[in-house]
Design a protein around this motif. Structure first.
Motif, mmCIF file in Angstrom:
data_model
loop_
_atom_site.group_PDB
_atom_site.id
_atom_site.type_symbol
_atom_site.label_atom_id
_atom_site.label_comp_id
_atom_site.label_asym_id
_atom_site.label_seq_id
_atom_site.Cartn_x
_atom_site.Cartn_y
_atom_site.Cartn_z
ATOM 1 N N MET A 237 -41.828 -21.750 -13.430
ATOM 2 C CA MET A 237 -41.966 -22.271 -14.762
ATOM 3 C C MET A 237 -43.106 -21.566 -15.466
ATOM 4 S SD MET A 237 -41.356 -26.359 -14.679
ATOM 5 C CE MET A 237 -42.375 -26.787 -13.296
ATOM 6 N N SER A 238 -42.875 -21.230 -16.664
ATOM 7 C CA SER A 238 -43.872 -20.548 -17.458
ATOM 8 C C SER A 238 -44.678 -21.559 -18.269
ATOM 9 C CB SER A 238 -43.176 -19.561 -18.392
ATOM 10 O OG SER A 238 -44.062 -19.098 -19.357
ATOM 11 N N VAL A 239 -46.002 -21.422 -18.202
ATOM 12 C CA VAL A 239 -46.868 -22.319 -18.965
ATOM 13 C C VAL A 239 -46.656 -22.110 -20.461
ATOM 14 C CG1 VAL A 239 -49.267 -22.912 -19.456
ATOM 15 C CG2 VAL A 239 -48.564 -22.483 -17.118
ATOM 16 N N ASP A 240 -46.425 -20.869 -20.877
ATOM 17 C CA ASP A 240 -46.181 -20.607 -22.298
ATOM 18 C C ASP A 240 -44.896 -21.280 -22.772
ATOM 19 O OD1 ASP A 240 -48.482 -19.079 -22.540
ATOM 20 O OD2 ASP A 240 -47.432 -17.225 -21.995
ATOM 21 N N ARG A 241 -43.880 -21.221 -21.932
ATOM 22 C CA ARG A 241 -42.610 -21.865 -22.285
ATOM 23 C C ARG A 241 -42.778 -23.382 -22.367
ATOM 24 N NH1 ARG A 241 -38.223 -22.531 -18.263
ATOM 25 N NH2 ARG A 241 -36.725 -23.756 -19.402
ATOM 26 N N LEU A 242 -43.551 -23.942 -21.448
ATOM 27 C CA LEU A 242 -43.818 -25.377 -21.471
ATOM 28 C C LEU A 242 -44.609 -25.761 -22.714
ATOM 29 C CD1 LEU A 242 -43.763 -28.175 -20.180
ATOM 30 C CD2 LEU A 242 -45.797 -27.520 -18.883
ATOM 31 N N ASN A 243 -45.649 -24.998 -23.052
ATOM 32 C CA ASN A 243 -46.442 -25.294 -24.246
ATOM 33 C C ASN A 243 -45.596 -25.218 -25.504
ATOM 34 O OD1 ASN A 243 -48.857 -25.838 -22.950
ATOM 35 N ND2 ASN A 243 -49.467 -23.699 -22.922
ATOM 36 N N LYS A 244 -44.685 -24.257 -25.563
ATOM 37 C CA LYS A 244 -43.789 -24.146 -26.720
ATOM 38 C C LYS A 244 -42.883 -25.372 -26.809
ATOM 39 C CE LYS A 244 -40.331 -21.200 -28.836
ATOM 40 N NZ LYS A 244 -39.475 -20.040 -28.686
ATOM 41 N N ARG A 245 -42.380 -25.831 -25.681
ATOM 42 C CA ARG A 245 -41.523 -27.022 -25.674
ATOM 43 C C ARG A 245 -42.308 -28.256 -26.106
ATOM 44 N NH1 ARG A 245 -36.514 -28.434 -23.165
ATOM 45 N NH2 ARG A 245 -36.231 -26.204 -23.385
ATOM 46 N N LEU A 246 -43.552 -28.391 -25.666
ATOM 47 C CA LEU A 246 -44.384 -29.530 -26.043
ATOM 48 C C LEU A 246 -44.680 -29.527 -27.533
ATOM 49 C CD1 LEU A 246 -46.905 -29.628 -23.059
ATOM 50 C CD2 LEU A 246 -44.799 -30.939 -23.350
ATOM 51 N N ARG A 247 -44.971 -28.343 -28.087
ATOM 52 C CA ARG A 247 -45.201 -28.252 -29.538
ATOM 53 C C ARG A 247 -43.945 -28.635 -30.313
ATOM 54 N NH1 ARG A 247 -48.085 -23.701 -28.055
ATOM 55 N NH2 ARG A 247 -46.309 -22.347 -28.498
ATOM 56 N N THR A 248 -42.793 -28.224 -29.828
ATOM 57 C CA THR A 248 -41.536 -28.559 -30.490
ATOM 58 C C THR A 248 -41.306 -30.064 -30.497
ATOM 59 O OG1 THR A 248 -40.589 -26.450 -29.795
ATOM 60 C CG2 THR A 248 -39.052 -28.163 -30.468
ATOM 61 N N ILE A 249 -41.585 -30.716 -29.384
ATOM 62 C CA ILE A 249 -41.413 -32.171 -29.310
ATOM 63 C C ILE A 249 -42.344 -32.867 -30.288
ATOM 64 C CG2 ILE A 249 -41.686 -34.187 -27.812
ATOM 65 C CD1 ILE A 249 -40.800 -32.345 -25.492
ATOM 66 N N ILE A 250 -43.586 -32.424 -30.363
ATOM 67 C CA ILE A 250 -44.546 -33.046 -31.280
ATOM 68 C C ILE A 250 -44.114 -32.841 -32.731
ATOM 69 C CG2 ILE A 250 -46.912 -32.884 -32.163
ATOM 70 C CD1 ILE A 250 -47.783 -32.388 -29.251
ATOM 71 N N ILE A 251 -43.661 -31.651 -33.071
ATOM 72 C CA ILE A 251 -43.219 -31.388 -34.444
ATOM 73 C C ILE A 251 -42.008 -32.246 -34.786
ATOM 74 C CG2 ILE A 251 -42.158 -29.624 -35.919
ATOM 75 C CD1 ILE A 251 -44.069 -27.601 -34.549
ATOM 76 N N LEU A 252 -41.051 -32.343 -33.865
ATOM 77 C CA LEU A 252 -39.878 -33.190 -34.116
ATOM 78 C C LEU A 252 -40.267 -34.655 -34.269
ATOM 79 C CD1 LEU A 252 -37.235 -31.627 -31.718
ATOM 80 C CD2 LEU A 252 -37.269 -31.547 -34.215
ATOM 81 N N TRP A 253 -41.238 -35.096 -33.480
ATOM 82 C CA TRP A 253 -41.693 -36.479 -33.594
ATOM 83 C C TRP A 253 -42.342 -36.728 -34.956
ATOM 84 C CZ3 TRP A 253 -40.634 -40.886 -31.579
ATOM 85 C CH2 TRP A 253 -41.471 -41.966 -31.776
ATOM 86 N N LEU A 254 -43.158 -35.796 -35.408
ATOM 87 C CA LEU A 254 -43.804 -35.963 -36.718
ATOM 88 C C LEU A 254 -42.784 -35.932 -37.851
ATOM 89 C CD1 LEU A 254 -47.011 -33.815 -36.155
ATOM 90 C CD2 LEU A 254 -46.838 -36.313 -36.247
ATOM 91 N N VAL A 255 -41.755 -35.102 -37.728
ATOM 92 C CA VAL A 255 -40.683 -35.077 -38.729
ATOM 93 C C VAL A 255 -39.943 -36.413 -38.735
ATOM 94 C CG1 VAL A 255 -38.436 -34.033 -39.277
ATOM 95 C CG2 VAL A 255 -40.396 -32.576 -38.771
ATOM 96 N N PHE A 256 -39.666 -36.943 -37.557
ATOM 97 C CA PHE A 256 -38.999 -38.240 -37.450
ATOM 98 C C PHE A 256 -39.842 -39.343 -38.093
ATOM 99 C CE2 PHE A 256 -37.633 -42.062 -35.143
ATOM 100 C CZ PHE A 256 -36.274 -42.017 -35.396
ATOM 101 N N MET A 257 -41.158 -39.306 -37.864
ATOM 102 C CA MET A 257 -42.042 -40.289 -38.493
ATOM 103 C C MET A 257 -42.043 -40.132 -40.007
ATOM 104 S SD MET A 257 -45.351 -40.590 -36.003
ATOM 105 C CE MET A 257 -46.191 -41.622 -37.178
ATOM 106 N N GLY A 258 -42.002 -38.889 -40.479
ATOM 107 C CA GLY A 258 -41.938 -38.650 -41.915
ATOM 108 C C GLY A 258 -40.669 -39.212 -42.532
ATOM 109 N N LEU A 259 -39.552 -39.051 -41.838
ATOM 110 C CA LEU A 259 -38.292 -39.615 -42.327
ATOM 111 C C LEU A 259 -38.329 -41.142 -42.350
ATOM 112 C CD1 LEU A 259 -35.705 -37.282 -40.572
ATOM 113 C CD2 LEU A 259 -36.295 -37.351 -43.008
#
Length: 131
Positions: free
Chosen positions: A1-23
């Motif tokens: 597992m790549s740490v960079d790939r994991l960090n990218k996935r974590l950032r994506t989840i946070i961004i999607l969560w913030l978009v969901f909260m905005g909606l």
């Protein structure tokens, strides 16, 4: 597992969560008939935001935490998330005219859903193309 790939996935989840909260906040503004339900959902989502951040911050993907330290970190995270759900439910029950307690609980649990759904395919690992 790549740490960079994991960090990218974590950032994506946070961004999607913030978009969901905005909606949800937008629907709270627009749907005045459902304001109490949307207020509860938004309150729960704020607690869910803590769930998302606490699980990622305490994930230990950049260090080599093992044994008792890792166990203590997990227990501390579980305890603070438990305190958060109690606080959300107390607030929503105290101010029932503003927050619906059922939707507040749903909003809080959505934080776990986002984390699980976002990391499910990552945790399964790469799919082998061999027959």
């Amino acid at each position: 597992m790549s740490v960079d790939r994991l960090n990218k996935r974590l950032r994506t989840i946070i961004i999607l969560w913030l978009v969901f909260m905005g909606l949800t906040a937008l629907s709270w503004l627009v749907l005045s008939a459902w304001r109490t339900a949307m207020g509860g959902l938004l309150l729960g989502e704020l607690g869910g935001l803590y769930v998302v951040f606490s699980m990622f911050r305490q994930g230990h993907h950049n260090d080599d935490a093992q044994g008792a330290i890792l166990m203590a970190s997990g227990m501390a995270g579980m305890f603070t998330r438990l305190i958060m759900i109690v606080a959300i439910m107390v607030i929503s029950l105290k101010f029932r005219t503003i927050f619906n307690p059922y939707t507040a609980l749903i909003g809080y649990l959505l934080g776990f859903v986002f984390v699980f759904a976002g990391l499910y395919s990552f945790a399964r690992g790469p799919i082998s193309k061999e027959k």
